[in-house]
Write an enzyme that holds these catalytic residues in place. Structure first.
Site, PDB file in Angstrom:
ATOM      1  N   GLU A 261       9.465  12.571 -11.564  1.00 17.00           N
ATOM      2  CA  GLU A 261      10.929  12.641 -11.450  1.00 17.00           C
ATOM      3  C   GLU A 261      11.865  12.610 -13.153  1.00 17.00           C
ATOM      4  OE1 GLU A 261      10.823   9.959  -7.277  1.00 17.00           O
ATOM      5  OE2 GLU A 261      12.214   9.594  -8.775  1.00 17.00           O
TER       6      GLU A 261
ATOM      7  N   CYS B  56      15.859  11.033 -18.462  1.00 12.58           N
ATOM      8  CA  CYS B  56      14.691   9.236 -18.083  1.00 12.58           C
ATOM      9  C   CYS B  56      13.456  10.063 -17.588  1.00 12.58           C
ATOM     10  CB  CYS B  56      15.683   8.279 -17.204  1.00 12.58           C
ATOM     11  SG  CYS B  56      14.170   6.720 -16.378  1.00 12.58           S
TER      12      CYS B  56
ATOM     13  N   CYS C 178       2.237   4.255  -9.581  1.00 15.38           N
ATOM     14  CA  CYS C 178       2.548   3.604 -11.018  1.00 15.38           C
ATOM     15  C   CYS C 178       1.870   2.278 -10.497  1.00 15.38           C
ATOM     16  CB  CYS C 178       3.960   2.694 -11.289  1.00 15.38           C
ATOM     17  SG  CYS C 178       3.706   1.968 -12.346  1.00 15.38           S
TER      18      CYS C 178
ATOM     19  N   CYS D   9       5.341  -3.052  -9.222  1.00 13.78           N
ATOM     20  CA  CYS D   9       7.024  -4.151  -9.359  1.00 13.78           C
ATOM     21  C   CYS D   9       7.416  -4.368  -7.668  1.00 13.78           C
ATOM     22  CB  CYS D   9       7.536  -3.562 -10.258  1.00 13.78           C
ATOM     23  SG  CYS D   9       7.077  -3.665 -12.100  1.00 13.78           S
TER      24      CYS D   9
ATOM     25  N   CYS E 117      10.460  -2.079  -6.887  1.00 19.58           N
ATOM     26  CA  CYS E 117      10.109  -0.089  -7.395  1.00 19.58           C
ATOM     27  C   CYS E 117       9.624   0.430  -5.967  1.00 19.58           C
ATOM     28  CB  CYS E 117       9.441  -0.875  -8.705  1.00 19.58           C
ATOM     29  SG  CYS E 117       9.556   1.541  -9.310  1.00 19.58           S
TER      30      CYS E 117
ATOM     31  N   CYS F  95      14.152   4.801  -9.552  1.00 15.81           N
ATOM     32  CA  CYS F  95      12.344   5.637 -10.026  1.00 15.81           C
ATOM     33  C   CYS F  95      11.598   5.786  -8.903  1.00 15.81           C
ATOM     34  CB  CYS F  95      11.992   4.508 -10.531  1.00 15.81           C
ATOM     35  SG  CYS F  95      13.205   5.233 -12.933  1.00 15.81           S
TER      36      CYS F  95
END
Length: 370
Positions: A96, A117, A124, A128, A131, A355
C-alpha cells in the site's frame, strides 16, 4: 523469504551502477544520465518514449531491465483528503501507498501540502498488537525499486492535475516511511532508496523532508545517525513505560525504553532536529493521565514533538479509541507539561487507510474467490 525478479527495475539503479552496466554492454556511459532524466523528470512508462536514445540501446534496456516493478490494482480516494494505492508486485504480493493532502488556507486542494506514506516490506514481522500490517504475517523485504516506484506512481497521478511538476521534480512535499513494514529492519533498502530519492539525477528530494518511522530498533537508529543523510526520525512509542509498551509492542522486550531512549537521543544530537514520538491512543491501554505524565518526561528529555493519533479501528482487533473528551484531556496534559504536541484526527477511514487494512481485505477476497 527472498524474492529474485526475472529482470531488475531501473528504479533500483543508481547513476553509477547504471553507467557501469551500460558501458559493459558497449554503449556510451553518458546514456545513463539521459535514461535517468526520462525516468525521474519526464516520468515515461515505456522504452519507446525515450526518443533521444538509439533504437538498439532501447532494445538493450528492454532486454536488461523492466520499468515499473509495481502495478496499480486499486486506487481509492476518501471523502476527506486521503488517497490510497494498492499495488501488486511481480510475485503477486500486495503493498500500500497513501497520499495525504493537508489543505492550506487560500489554495486549492490539489495545491495543498502533500505527504506520501510508503511501504518497505510485504507485511511486518514485529507484531504490534494494534496494527493490520502484521496480521497476515511477514512475507518479504521490498527492493529499492519497489519502494521508489511507489513514489513515481504518485508523481504520475499528481502530474495529471497539477502545475507543480513543472517547478519541482517531485509532485509532493514530504515522504514518510510509515506504511507497511519496519524500515530499519530492511536497512540496506532504506538507505539505498533515500540516496536515490535524494540524488540530483533522481527525484532531487531533500533528506530533511523524509521521515523514517521505527518501532524502536535501537542499534539501527545509531547506525542511521552515522549515514550522513539528515532524515527526520519518528519513534513509534505508543507506551510511555515498559509495562504498557510491552502489552502492544513486542519489540520492547528486545529494546526496552532504557535502550531506545538513549539511541533516539544520540540521533537527535547528531542531526540537531526535533524528533517525533508517535503515540496511538487506545482506550484503557495507554490513555491514562499517568501515561501522559511519563510521555511528557520522555518528550522533554528527547526534545521531541508528540503526535497523538486516536486508534483507527481494524476489523479483527479488540482495541477501541478513547472518547474525544479523553483524547483532548490527554493532549492538554502534555501541553500543560510544556510539550509540543498535536492530535491527528482520523483520515481515510472510508478507504481502509490504516496501515495494511486495504491489503488485508483484498487478500481475503482473493482467497475466498480461489
Amino acid at each position: 523469504m527472498r524474492f529474485t525478479p526475472q529482470k531488475p527495475s531501473l528504479f533500483g539503479e543508481t547513476l553509477e551502477s547504471l553507467k557501469t552496466q551500460i558501458e559493459a554492454a558497449g554503449y556510451k556511459g553518458f546514456r545513463a544520465k539521459q535514461v535517468m532524466e526520462w525516468l525521474y523528470k519526464k516520468r515515461v512508462d515505456s522504452w519507446d518514449a525515450m526518443t533521444n536514445l538509439p533504437k538498439d540501446f532501447r532494445a538493450w534496456l528492454d532486454d536488461t531491465f523492466i520499468l515499473y516493478p509495481t502495478a496499480p490494482v486499486i486506487d481509492k480516494r476518501s471523502n476527506d483528503v486521503t488517497q490510497k494505492l494498492l499495488l501488486e508486485l511481480e510475485d503477486k504480493s500486495l503493498i500500500e501507498t497513501v497520499l495525504i493532502r493537508a489543505p492550506q488556507t487560500g489554495v486549492g486542494q490539489e495545491n495543498s501540502r502533500k505527504t506520501v506514506c510508503v511501504s518497505i516490506q510485504v507485511g511486518c514481522a514485529y507484531g504490534c498488537k494494534f496494527c493490520a500490517s502484521g496480521l497476515a504475517g511477514f512475507r518479504r523485504n521490498l527492493m529499492a525499486a519497489e519502494v521508489v516506484s511507489q513514489l513515481m506512481h504518485i508523481c504520475r497521478r499528481e502530474d495529471a492535475h497539477t502545475d507543480r511538476a513543472r517547478e519541482e521534480i517531485a509532485s509532493f512535499d514530504n515522504i514518510v516511511f510509515m506504511g507497511m513494514g519496519e524500515p530499519l529492519s530492511n536497512y540496506d533498502t532504506l538507505v539505498r532508496t533515500i540516496r536515490i530519492l535524494n540524488a540530483d539525477w533522481g527525484l532531487n528530494f531533500g533528506a530533511r523532508r523524509i521521515t523514517v518511522s521505527t518501532s524502536g530498533l535501537a542499534p539501527q537508529i545509531l547506525k542511521l545517525a552515522e549515514e550522513g543523510i539528515a532524515v527526520r526520525l519518528a519513534i513509534s512509542l505508543h507506551g510511555a513505560t515498559n509495562e504498557v509498551r510491552q502489552q502492544i509492542m513486542p519489540v520492547n522486550k528486545k529494546y526496552p525504553l532504557e535502550e531506545l531512549i538513549p539511541a533516539a537521543k544520540a540521533f537527535q544530537q547528531r542531526h540537531g532536529r526535533m524528533l517525533t514520538l508517535e503515540f496511538i491512543l487506545i482506550e484503557g491501554v495507554n490513555d491514562s493521565m499517568e501515561q501522559a505524565r511519563e510521555l511528557a518526561k520522555i518528550a522533554r528529555e528527547l526534545h521531541a514533538h508528540v503526535n497523538c493519533i486516536p486508534y483507527n479501528t481494524v476489523e479483527g482487533l479488540p482495541w477501541k479509541r478513547p472518547s474525544v473528551p479523553r483524547q483532548d484531556a490527554f493532549v492538554e496534559a502534555l501541553r500543560k507539561a510544556k510539550v509540543s504536541c498535536t492530535i491527528r484526527r482520523e483520515k481515510g477511514h472510508d478507504i481502509e487507510a490504516a496501515c495494511g487494512q486495504l491489503r488485508l481485505k483484498t487478500e481475503k477476497e482473493r482467497s475466498e474467490r480461489a
